[in-house]
Design a protein around this motif. Structure first.
Motif, PDB file in Angstrom:
ATOM      1  N   PRO A 205       0.808  -1.218   0.000  1.00 34.02           N
ATOM      2  CA  PRO A 205       0.000   0.000   0.000  1.00 34.02           C
ATOM      3  C   PRO A 205       0.844   1.273   0.000  1.00 34.02           C
ATOM      4  CG  PRO A 205       0.037  -0.965   2.188  1.00 34.02           C
ATOM      5  CD  PRO A 205       0.786  -1.913   1.297  1.00 34.02           C
ATOM      6  N   VAL A 206       0.397   2.237  -0.780  1.00 37.83           N
ATOM      7  CA  VAL A 206       1.056   3.536  -0.873  1.00 37.83           C
ATOM      8  C   VAL A 206       0.645   4.401   0.311  1.00 37.83           C
ATOM      9  CG1 VAL A 206       1.113   5.674  -2.223  1.00 37.83           C
ATOM     10  CG2 VAL A 206       1.195   3.477  -3.374  1.00 37.83           C
ATOM     11  N   ASP A 207       1.572   5.213   0.795  1.00 38.60           N
ATOM     12  CA  ASP A 207       1.234   6.199   1.812  1.00 38.60           C
ATOM     13  C   ASP A 207       0.437   7.331   1.169  1.00 38.60           C
ATOM     14  OD1 ASP A 207       2.505   4.886   3.902  1.00 38.60           O
ATOM     15  OD2 ASP A 207       4.437   5.795   3.433  1.00 38.60           O
ATOM     16  N   VAL A 208      -0.740   7.605   1.710  1.00 37.01           N
ATOM     17  CA  VAL A 208      -1.601   8.658   1.166  1.00 37.01           C
ATOM     18  C   VAL A 208      -1.632   9.821   2.160  1.00 37.01           C
ATOM     19  CG1 VAL A 208      -3.950   9.246   0.454  1.00 37.01           C
ATOM     20  CG2 VAL A 208      -3.003   6.992  -0.075  1.00 37.01           C
ATOM     21  N   PRO A 209      -1.395  11.061   1.698  1.00 39.02           N
ATOM     22  CA  PRO A 209      -1.416  12.209   2.606  1.00 39.02           C
ATOM     23  C   PRO A 209      -2.768  12.364   3.306  1.00 39.02           C
ATOM     24  CG  PRO A 209      -0.499  12.816   0.462  1.00 39.02           C
ATOM     25  CD  PRO A 209      -1.072  11.443   0.315  1.00 39.02           C
ATOM     26  N   GLU A 210      -2.725  12.742   4.578  1.00 36.73           N
ATOM     27  CA  GLU A 210      -3.959  12.979   5.315  1.00 36.73           C
ATOM     28  C   GLU A 210      -4.598  14.282   4.836  1.00 36.73           C
ATOM     29  OE1 GLU A 210      -5.111  10.783   7.374  1.00 36.73           O
ATOM     30  OE2 GLU A 210      -3.339   9.500   7.468  1.00 36.73           O
ATOM     31  N   GLU A 211      -5.945  14.302   4.819  1.00 41.17           N
ATOM     32  CA  GLU A 211      -6.647  15.469   4.300  1.00 41.17           C
ATOM     33  C   GLU A 211      -6.621  16.637   5.273  1.00 41.17           C
ATOM     34  OE1 GLU A 211     -10.558  14.389   3.102  1.00 41.17           O
ATOM     35  OE2 GLU A 211      -9.876  12.981   1.548  1.00 41.17           O
ATOM     36  N   ARG A 212      -6.675  16.349   6.579  1.00 42.63           N
ATOM     37  CA  ARG A 212      -6.710  17.442   7.570  1.00 42.63           C
ATOM     38  C   ARG A 212      -5.718  17.137   8.677  1.00 42.63           C
ATOM     39  NH1 ARG A 212     -12.761  18.436   9.534  1.00 42.63           N
ATOM     40  NH2 ARG A 212     -11.513  19.565  11.087  1.00 42.63           N
ATOM     41  N   ASP A 213      -4.969  18.158   9.082  1.00 48.04           N
ATOM     42  CA  ASP A 213      -3.961  17.984  10.119  1.00 48.04           C
ATOM     43  C   ASP A 213      -4.577  17.714  11.486  1.00 48.04           C
ATOM     44  OD1 ASP A 213      -1.982  18.383   8.265  1.00 48.04           O
ATOM     45  OD2 ASP A 213      -1.734  20.523   8.703  1.00 48.04           O
ATOM     46  N   ASP A 214      -5.810  18.184  11.704  1.00 47.27           N
ATOM     47  CA  ASP A 214      -6.409  18.023  13.029  1.00 47.27           C
ATOM     48  C   ASP A 214      -7.144  16.700  13.197  1.00 47.27           C
ATOM     49  OD1 ASP A 214      -8.322  18.752  11.194  1.00 47.27           O
ATOM     50  OD2 ASP A 214      -9.542  19.879  12.636  1.00 47.27           O
ATOM     51  N   GLU A 215      -7.234  15.906  12.123  1.00 45.76           N
ATOM     52  CA  GLU A 215      -7.890  14.608  12.205  1.00 45.76           C
ATOM     53  C   GLU A 215      -6.867  13.523  12.556  1.00 45.76           C
ATOM     54  OE1 GLU A 215     -11.098  13.689  11.983  1.00 45.76           O
ATOM     55  OE2 GLU A 215     -11.582  15.831  11.935  1.00 45.76           O
ATOM     56  N   PRO A 216      -7.252  12.533  13.371  1.00 44.81           N
ATOM     57  CA  PRO A 216      -6.320  11.429  13.660  1.00 44.81           C
ATOM     58  C   PRO A 216      -5.928  10.719  12.372  1.00 44.81           C
ATOM     59  CG  PRO A 216      -8.235  11.346  15.116  1.00 44.81           C
ATOM     60  CD  PRO A 216      -8.546  12.368  14.062  1.00 44.81           C
ATOM     61  N   PRO A 217      -4.654  10.453  12.168  1.00 45.20           N
ATOM     62  CA  PRO A 217      -4.237   9.758  10.946  1.00 45.20           C
ATOM     63  C   PRO A 217      -4.824   8.350  10.895  1.00 45.20           C
ATOM     64  CG  PRO A 217      -2.407   9.924  12.479  1.00 45.20           C
ATOM     65  CD  PRO A 217      -3.513  10.768  13.035  1.00 45.20           C
ATOM     66  N   VAL A 218      -5.052   7.881   9.677  1.00 43.95           N
ATOM     67  CA  VAL A 218      -5.646   6.555   9.494  1.00 43.95           C
ATOM     68  C   VAL A 218      -4.785   5.471  10.140  1.00 43.95           C
ATOM     69  CG1 VAL A 218      -6.293   4.818   7.774  1.00 43.95           C
ATOM     70  CG2 VAL A 218      -6.828   7.219   7.375  1.00 43.95           C
ATOM     71  N   SER A 219      -3.467   5.621  10.061  1.00 42.69           N
ATOM     72  CA  SER A 219      -2.569   4.629  10.659  1.00 42.69           C
ATOM     73  C   SER A 219      -2.778   4.523  12.168  1.00 42.69           C
ATOM     74  CB  SER A 219      -1.112   4.987  10.354  1.00 42.69           C
ATOM     75  OG  SER A 219      -0.869   4.991   8.976  1.00 42.69           O
ATOM     76  N   LEU A 220      -2.992   5.662  12.816  1.00 43.39           N
ATOM     77  CA  LEU A 220      -3.246   5.656  14.250  1.00 43.39           C
ATOM     78  C   LEU A 220      -4.597   5.019  14.557  1.00 43.39           C
ATOM     79  CD1 LEU A 220      -2.630   6.433  17.168  1.00 43.39           C
ATOM     80  CD2 LEU A 220      -3.486   8.748  16.666  1.00 43.39           C
ATOM     81  N   LEU A 221      -5.603   5.322  13.760  1.00 41.64           N
ATOM     82  CA  LEU A 221      -6.932   4.741  13.990  1.00 41.64           C
ATOM     83  C   LEU A 221      -6.903   3.225  13.834  1.00 41.64           C
ATOM     84  CD1 LEU A 221      -9.179   7.342  12.138  1.00 41.64           C
ATOM     85  CD2 LEU A 221      -8.868   7.067  14.606  1.00 41.64           C
TER      86      LEU A 221
END
Length: 305
Positions: A205-221
């Motif tokens: 899987p490719v690393d995809v930039p997060e859309e918003r800085d204030d949202e928890p990153p998908v990797s953390l979720l």
């Protein structure tokens, strides 16, 4: 390790992966896209196109091994439309001979069926879905593949496979000469692999930039969801001693394989487990200690400690 690693990049892989996910619905609940992606596609495609493409759901899943092999062994182009046109017009005997060393059990009749059935549907999928995404996705996969090609000059082949896939360990498999890595977006965060004679094709899987800085990153979720279940925490504690196959786990834990599989999938996609690929396409699982470090790193980065 006795094998060589090649990083391959082509939007054809992404076309096949997106088509496969939509048609088969495999792993969709574990993907970042989620079931809502299927619903969105269904709402945009016409009924005729949906029914034509969904016909492939009844066909053997092993057909994709042949399609990916043709992609990996392509000779003329890495672009989607020229590739599909070449596949449609090339004599089937040539296409059969191309992949026969990798798939010795394949028959010319099977190759003909796969080519004649899938190519028209892939052309439909490209026209009605994939073409509009191609510029955005091309940038992601090309940037990622460039990074991995650079790392290949600095890392051992097995270490690069482990790094790119977040925990896929390829053991010494007799006869394995080449591993082809290719980046994709639709399958995030799952790794898919195709075994061939002397070759292993691995999607990462490719690393995809997060859309918003204030949202928890998908990797953390993914990590926090994986460890929120007591059963998964117990599995991590149990697996930490040594690699285990799902058959061993089922026997030693008195749990069915059907019960264990979704828990293992959640732990694997979060980056907390390593998957060891061995002879006869066997899989064993072990604790990925880097995943524990990443959990702490992602938490501190998001909370801004």
């Amino acid at each position: 390790m006795s094998y060589q690693v090649k990083v391959d990049v082509s939007p054809i892989y992404e076309l096949l992966n997106s088509f496969m996910v939509y048609v088969t619905r495999r792993w969709v609940r574990s993907l970042d896209l989620g079931p809502e992606w299927i619903e969105n596609i269904d709402s945009t495609l016409s009924l005729d196109v949906r029914e034509s493409i969904r016909a492939a759901a009844a066909w053997p899943f092993s057909d994709y091994d042949v399609l990916f092999a043709w992609t990996a062994l392509r000779e003329q182009t890495s672009e989607v439309q020229p590739f599909l046109e070449e596949m449609a017009g090339r004599p089937i005997e040539e296409l059969f001979q191309m992949v026969r060393p990798l798939l010795p059990d394949l028959t010319v009749e099977q190759a003909s069926r796969i080519r004649d059935h899938y190519i028209p549907l892939l052309q439909l999928w490209d026209k009605h879905y994939y073409q509009s995404l191609l510029p955005e996705y091309r940038k992601l996969i090309e940037e990622d593949s460039s990074e991995k090609e650079l790392l290949l000059t600095k890392m051992s082949p097995d270490r690069l496979v482990d790094y790119a896939t977040a925990g896929l360990i390829v053991e010494d498999i007799p006869g394995l000469k080449k591993i082809i890595l290719f980046p994709t977006v639709h399958n995030r965060p799952i790794n898919m692999y195709c075994f061939y004679e002397g070759m292993l094709l691995i999607q990462y899987p490719v690393d995809v930039p997060e859309e918003r800085d204030d949202e928890p990153p998908v990797s953390l979720l993914r990590l926090t969801e994986a460890i929120s279940d007591p059963e998964r925490l117990r599995l991590l504690r149990y697996i930490s001693n040594q690699p285990k196959s799902i058959k061993q786990m089922s026997s030693e834990l008195s749990q069915s394989e059907e019960f264990l599989r979704p828990h293992l999938m959640a732990l694997r996609v979060s980056g907390l487990l390593q998957t060891h690929l061995g002879e006869d396409q066997s899989e064993k699982y072990s604790l990925r200690t880097d995943g524990l470090s990443e959990l702490n790193m992602y938490l501190e980065a998001y909370i801004q400690i």
